[in-house]
Design a protein around this motif. Structure first.
Motif, PDB file in Angstrom:
ATOM      1  N   ASP A 118       1.233  -1.283   0.203  1.00 28.68           N
ATOM      2  CA  ASP A 118       0.198  -0.018  -0.313  1.00 28.68           C
ATOM      3  C   ASP A 118       0.273   1.169  -0.038  1.00 28.68           C
ATOM      4  OD1 ASP A 118      -1.669   2.205   0.248  1.00 28.68           O
ATOM      5  OD2 ASP A 118      -2.346   1.201   2.714  1.00 28.68           O
ATOM      6  N   LEU A 119       1.004   1.847  -0.886  1.00 29.22           N
ATOM      7  CA  LEU A 119       1.500   3.188  -0.966  1.00 29.22           C
ATOM      8  C   LEU A 119       0.693   4.564  -1.370  1.00 29.22           C
ATOM      9  CD1 LEU A 119       4.454   2.363  -4.412  1.00 29.22           C
ATOM     10  CD2 LEU A 119       4.476   2.096  -2.414  1.00 29.22           C
ATOM     11  N   THR A 120      -0.838   4.494  -0.554  1.00 27.43           N
ATOM     12  CA  THR A 120      -1.355   5.087  -0.421  1.00 27.43           C
ATOM     13  C   THR A 120      -1.194   6.601  -0.163  1.00 27.43           C
ATOM     14  OG1 THR A 120      -3.052   4.081   0.881  1.00 27.43           O
ATOM     15  CG2 THR A 120      -3.256   4.127  -1.802  1.00 27.43           C
ATOM     16  N   SER A 121      -0.398   6.198   1.526  1.00 23.99           N
ATOM     17  CA  SER A 121       0.101   7.272   2.498  1.00 23.99           C
ATOM     18  C   SER A 121       1.080   7.549   1.441  1.00 23.99           C
ATOM     19  CB  SER A 121       0.256   6.472   4.158  1.00 23.99           C
ATOM     20  OG  SER A 121       1.315   5.788   4.096  1.00 23.99           O
ATOM     21  N   ARG A 122       1.997   7.129   1.125  1.00 23.09           N
ATOM     22  CA  ARG A 122       3.336   8.384   0.325  1.00 23.09           C
ATOM     23  C   ARG A 122       2.562   9.426  -1.136  1.00 23.09           C
ATOM     24  NH1 ARG A 122       7.184   3.142  -1.305  1.00 23.09           N
ATOM     25  NH2 ARG A 122       7.840   2.500   0.936  1.00 23.09           N
ATOM     26  N   PRO A 123       3.590  10.389  -0.450  1.00 23.05           N
ATOM     27  CA  PRO A 123       3.724  11.055  -1.154  1.00 23.05           C
ATOM     28  C   PRO A 123       3.522  10.729  -3.397  1.00 23.05           C
ATOM     29  CG  PRO A 123       5.465  11.777  -0.450  1.00 23.05           C
ATOM     30  CD  PRO A 123       5.092  10.844  -0.196  1.00 23.05           C
ATOM     31  N   TYR A 124       2.855  11.934  -3.769  1.00 22.35           N
ATOM     32  CA  TYR A 124       3.055  11.142  -5.559  1.00 22.35           C
ATOM     33  C   TYR A 124       4.114  11.750  -5.753  1.00 22.35           C
ATOM     34  CZ  TYR A 124       2.542  11.791 -10.144  1.00 22.35           C
ATOM     35  OH  TYR A 124       2.477  11.208 -11.868  1.00 22.35           O
ATOM     36  N   ARG A 125       5.475  12.057  -5.341  1.00 25.65           N
ATOM     37  CA  ARG A 125       6.490  12.192  -5.695  1.00 25.65           C
ATOM     38  C   ARG A 125       7.507  10.834  -5.714  1.00 25.65           C
ATOM     39  NH1 ARG A 125       9.896  16.896  -3.089  1.00 25.65           N
ATOM     40  NH2 ARG A 125       9.500  17.367  -4.890  1.00 25.65           N
ATOM     41  N   GLU A 126       7.091  10.052  -4.746  1.00 24.31           N
ATOM     42  CA  GLU A 126       7.538   8.744  -4.127  1.00 24.31           C
ATOM     43  C   GLU A 126       7.271   7.365  -4.681  1.00 24.31           C
ATOM     44  OE1 GLU A 126       7.901   7.926  -0.378  1.00 24.31           O
ATOM     45  OE2 GLU A 126       8.642  10.019   0.531  1.00 24.31           O
ATOM     46  N   GLU A 174      -6.461  13.713 -23.896  1.00 25.44           N
ATOM     47  CA  GLU A 174      -7.053  14.591 -23.217  1.00 25.44           C
ATOM     48  C   GLU A 174      -7.452  15.493 -22.388  1.00 25.44           C
ATOM     49  OE1 GLU A 174      -9.544  11.461 -21.718  1.00 25.44           O
ATOM     50  OE2 GLU A 174      -9.253  10.246 -23.520  1.00 25.44           O
ATOM     51  N   GLY A 175      -6.258  15.669 -21.972  1.00 20.96           N
ATOM     52  CA  GLY A 175      -5.914  16.866 -20.988  1.00 20.96           C
ATOM     53  C   GLY A 175      -5.149  16.110 -19.920  1.00 20.96           C
ATOM     54  N   LEU A 176      -4.337  17.512 -18.921  1.00 21.01           N
ATOM     55  CA  LEU A 176      -3.333  17.283 -17.817  1.00 21.01           C
ATOM     56  C   LEU A 176      -3.871  16.719 -16.377  1.00 21.01           C
ATOM     57  CD1 LEU A 176      -1.751  20.355 -18.819  1.00 21.01           C
ATOM     58  CD2 LEU A 176      -1.328  18.127 -19.910  1.00 21.01           C
ATOM     59  N   CYS A 177      -2.988  16.322 -16.040  1.00 14.62           N
ATOM     60  CA  CYS A 177      -3.962  15.808 -14.184  1.00 14.62           C
ATOM     61  C   CYS A 177      -2.203  16.495 -13.997  1.00 14.62           C
ATOM     62  CB  CYS A 177      -3.383  14.011 -14.075  1.00 14.62           C
ATOM     63  SG  CYS A 177      -3.464  13.713 -12.664  1.00 14.62           S
ATOM     64  N   PHE A 178      -3.102  17.350 -13.152  1.00  7.07           N
ATOM     65  CA  PHE A 178      -2.276  17.510 -11.304  1.00  7.07           C
ATOM     66  C   PHE A 178      -2.261  17.195 -10.953  1.00  7.07           C
ATOM     67  CE2 PHE A 178      -3.758  20.987 -15.281  1.00  7.07           C
ATOM     68  CZ  PHE A 178      -2.669  21.612 -15.399  1.00  7.07           C
ATOM     69  N   LYS A 179      -1.356  16.537  -9.606  1.00  8.83           N
ATOM     70  CA  LYS A 179      -0.907  16.179  -8.516  1.00  8.83           C
ATOM     71  C   LYS A 179      -0.125  17.063  -8.119  1.00  8.83           C
ATOM     72  CE  LYS A 179      -2.186  11.870  -9.600  1.00  8.83           C
ATOM     73  NZ  LYS A 179      -3.472  11.448  -8.828  1.00  8.83           N
ATOM     74  N   ARG A 180       0.218  17.465  -6.680  1.00  6.01           N
ATOM     75  CA  ARG A 180       1.532  17.405  -6.118  1.00  6.01           C
ATOM     76  C   ARG A 180       1.792  16.549  -5.206  1.00  6.01           C
ATOM     77  NH1 ARG A 180      -3.787  20.371  -4.027  1.00  6.01           N
ATOM     78  NH2 ARG A 180      -3.509  22.326  -4.037  1.00  6.01           N
ATOM     79  N   LEU A 181       3.049  17.217  -5.858  1.00  6.65           N
ATOM     80  CA  LEU A 181       4.363  16.267  -5.371  1.00  6.65           C
ATOM     81  C   LEU A 181       3.851  15.352  -3.844  1.00  6.65           C
ATOM     82  CD1 LEU A 181       7.368  17.125  -7.860  1.00  6.65           C
ATOM     83  CD2 LEU A 181       5.947  15.691  -8.147  1.00  6.65           C
ATOM     84  N   THR A 182       3.903  16.621  -3.230  1.00  2.63           N
ATOM     85  CA  THR A 182       4.080  15.850  -1.941  1.00  2.63           C
ATOM     86  C   THR A 182       3.163  15.431  -1.295  1.00  2.63           C
ATOM     87  OG1 THR A 182       3.070  18.245  -0.721  1.00  2.63           O
ATOM     88  CG2 THR A 182       5.725  17.870  -0.887  1.00  2.63           C
ATOM     89  N   GLU A 183       1.612  15.130  -2.383  1.00  2.00           N
ATOM     90  CA  GLU A 183       0.497  15.077  -0.679  1.00  2.00           C
ATOM     91  C   GLU A 183      -0.043  12.756  -1.766  1.00  2.00           C
ATOM     92  OE1 GLU A 183      -2.219  16.700   0.193  1.00  2.00           O
ATOM     93  OE2 GLU A 183      -1.089  18.390  -0.240  1.00  2.00           O
ATOM     94  N   PRO A 184      -0.637  12.283  -0.645  1.00  2.00           N
ATOM     95  CA  PRO A 184      -1.019  11.607  -0.381  1.00  2.00           C
ATOM     96  C   PRO A 184      -1.882  10.723  -1.510  1.00  2.00           C
ATOM     97  CG  PRO A 184      -1.339  12.241   1.952  1.00  2.00           C
ATOM     98  CD  PRO A 184      -0.923  13.359   0.733  1.00  2.00           C
TER      99      PRO A 184
END
Length: 80
Positions: free
Chosen positions: A13-21, A63-73
Motif C-alpha cells: 500500500d503506497l497510498t500514504s506516500r507522497p506522489y513523488r515517491e 485528453e488533458g492534463l492531470c495535476f498532482k501535488r508532489l507532496t500529497e498522499p
C-alpha cells in the motif's frame, strides 16, 4: 493504457506516500520490467511551459492534463 500513478504494487500500500515517491516506484517498475505497449508511462513534468507545449502540439490523442501535488498522499475518490 496510460499509467500515471501507482497505489498498490504487488500488494504494497503506497497510498500514504507522497506522489513523488509513488511516481518513482512507477518509473522504476517500467524500467525494471521493460514494460511497453499496450502500457504507456504518462509523461510527467513540473514545468508549466512543457505542459502547455504538450497541449499545443497534440490536437488529437491527448485528453488533458492531470495535476498532482508532489507532496500529497493518494486520496481515493477525492480531488485535492
Amino acid at each position: 493504457m496510460v499509467v500515471f500513478d501507482l497505489v498498490r504494487p504487488e500488494g504494497t500500500d503506497l497510498t500514504s506516500r507522497p506522489y513523488r515517491e509513488r511516481r518513482a516506484v512507477l518509473e522504476a517498475l517500467f524500467a525494471d520490467r521493460g514494460l511497453a505497449a499496450p502500457l504507456t508511462l504518462c509523461p510527467s513534468t513540473i514545468d508549466p511551459a512543457t505542459a502547455r507545449a504538450w497541449l499545443e502540439r497534440t490536437p488529437a490523442g491527448l485528453e488533458g492534463l492531470c495535476f498532482k501535488r508532489l507532496t500529497e498522499p493518494y486520496r481515493g475518490g477525492a480531488r485535492a
